[in-house]
Design a protein around this motif. Sequence first.
Motif, PDB file in Angstrom:
ATOM      1  N   THR A  48       0.856  -1.190   0.000  1.00  0.00           N
ATOM      2  CA  THR A  48       0.000   0.000   0.000  1.00  0.00           C
ATOM      3  C   THR A  48       0.887   1.233   0.000  1.00  0.00           C
ATOM      4  N   CYS A  49       0.444   2.262  -0.703  1.00  0.00           N
ATOM      5  CA  CYS A  49       1.181   3.517  -0.770  1.00  0.00           C
ATOM      6  C   CYS A  49       0.198   4.615  -0.406  1.00  0.00           C
ATOM      7  N   ALA A  50       0.432   5.309   0.686  1.00  0.00           N
ATOM      8  CA  ALA A  50      -0.534   6.311   1.142  1.00  0.00           C
ATOM      9  C   ALA A  50       0.058   7.139   2.267  1.00  0.00           C
ATOM     10  N   ARG A  51      -0.544   8.264   2.515  1.00  0.00           N
ATOM     11  CA  ARG A  51      -0.160   9.153   3.621  1.00  0.00           C
ATOM     12  C   ARG A  51      -1.405   9.554   4.403  1.00  0.00           C
ATOM     13  N   ASP A  55      -3.449   6.558   4.603  1.00  0.00           N
ATOM     14  CA  ASP A  55      -2.600   5.497   5.141  1.00  0.00           C
ATOM     15  C   ASP A  55      -3.343   4.715   6.230  1.00  0.00           C
ATOM     16  N   ALA A  58      -5.301   2.361   4.573  1.00  0.00           N
ATOM     17  CA  ALA A  58      -4.413   1.263   4.166  1.00  0.00           C
ATOM     18  C   ALA A  58      -4.212   0.254   5.304  1.00  0.00           C
ATOM     19  N   THR A  59      -4.232   0.737   6.528  1.00  0.00           N
ATOM     20  CA  THR A  59      -4.151  -0.195   7.673  1.00  0.00           C
ATOM     21  C   THR A  59      -5.374  -1.112   7.666  1.00  0.00           C
ATOM     22  N   SER A  75       3.067  -2.021   4.046  1.00  0.00           N
ATOM     23  CA  SER A  75       2.963  -0.585   3.801  1.00  0.00           C
ATOM     24  C   SER A  75       4.284  -0.077   3.235  1.00  0.00           C
TER      25      SER A  75
END
Length: 343
Positions: A48-51, A55, A58-59, A75
């Motif tokens: 997963t790519c996220a902020r 993010d 994504a968890t 991650s």
Amino acid sequence: MMNPESTLMFAEAAEAASVVTRQRAANAARLAELVETLRARPPRAVITCARGSSDHAATFAKYLIETRLGLLVSSAAPSVASVYGAEQRLADVLAIAISQSGKSPDLLATVDAAQKAGAQTLALVNVADSPLAGMVDHTLPLHAGPERSVAATKSYIATLAGLVDLVQALAGDDELGRALDAAPTLLRQAWDADWSPLVDTLADARGLFVVGRGLGLGVAQEAALKFKETCGLHAEAFSAAEVKHGPMALVGPGFPLLILRQSDETGEGVDDLAAEMAARGGPVLIAGGEAKGAIRLPTVAGHPVIEPMLQIQSFYRAVNALSVRRGFNPDQPPHLAKVTETL
Ligand SMILES: N[C@@H]1[C@@H](O)[C@H](O)[C@@H](COP(=O)(O)O)O[C@@H]1O
């Protein structure tokens, strides 16, 4: 004091139920196509790519995909590509990028590197004509509509819904599909849940932990971020097990805990933690469960995969009110802009 119902955050969060309905209908054909592609070329793992809030979605994706599809989910730390310029071997990996704006340079660099390293790429993104949407193999648009409040709300819930839709379709899990069908109605009920005890309890708080487990950890992270962004309140999220490995030394009178519990295999352990923490004398707020000495926040019951989404919806309304109560404007957190671009 401003009226909490006059904020953009309030108006946008209130739209979450209709966003989920709109998204499912709009993405049905795309999703069927995506599932066909992924079945023809099944990934051996997912990154997963996220902020930020994405993010935290994504968890949720990690627990959902690992428990329902049996695939390892990791991650991606953007700096590995964007700063270190490292090359990885990602053949047969599915890279899922999650973003509201679809334009943070580090996210784009991570997706670009993943593509070059052989990964298939999928974006869950709200801005449909964003650079991110333009570079990936597949897109599942969030269909949240414009989100102008700095604090993400409806786009976060839209992401959770999009992930559930993806996984139910990939797994052929009709029960999960029906659970998602029910989500908009339940989200409306969750929006009406009275979480004013949270507002009253945290009006003067200096810091707290937000605890979740498994599928609920991502919403605990999201809640902790919202306390910081919109309420000037330091909050950290932990799993109900992790918090015991050191952090809980801080818990006691004057140190509140917010516990978000869903009705799955993790429930019993979370209840035990809630009771143990309440016995320490600090205020313990619990959603989705009950524990002696804890303050119960009313929740809407649903499928355990959907419950975190319902709880964050109730939370959004309460944290918006808490922000105003603490003298902040939740739409304009100090020092923050809607789109954060990092490298
Ligand atoms: N989920 C993790 C984040 O928790 C972590 O903060 C980040 C670090 O990224 P960077 O090394 O680019 O700062 O990587 C991932 O996104």
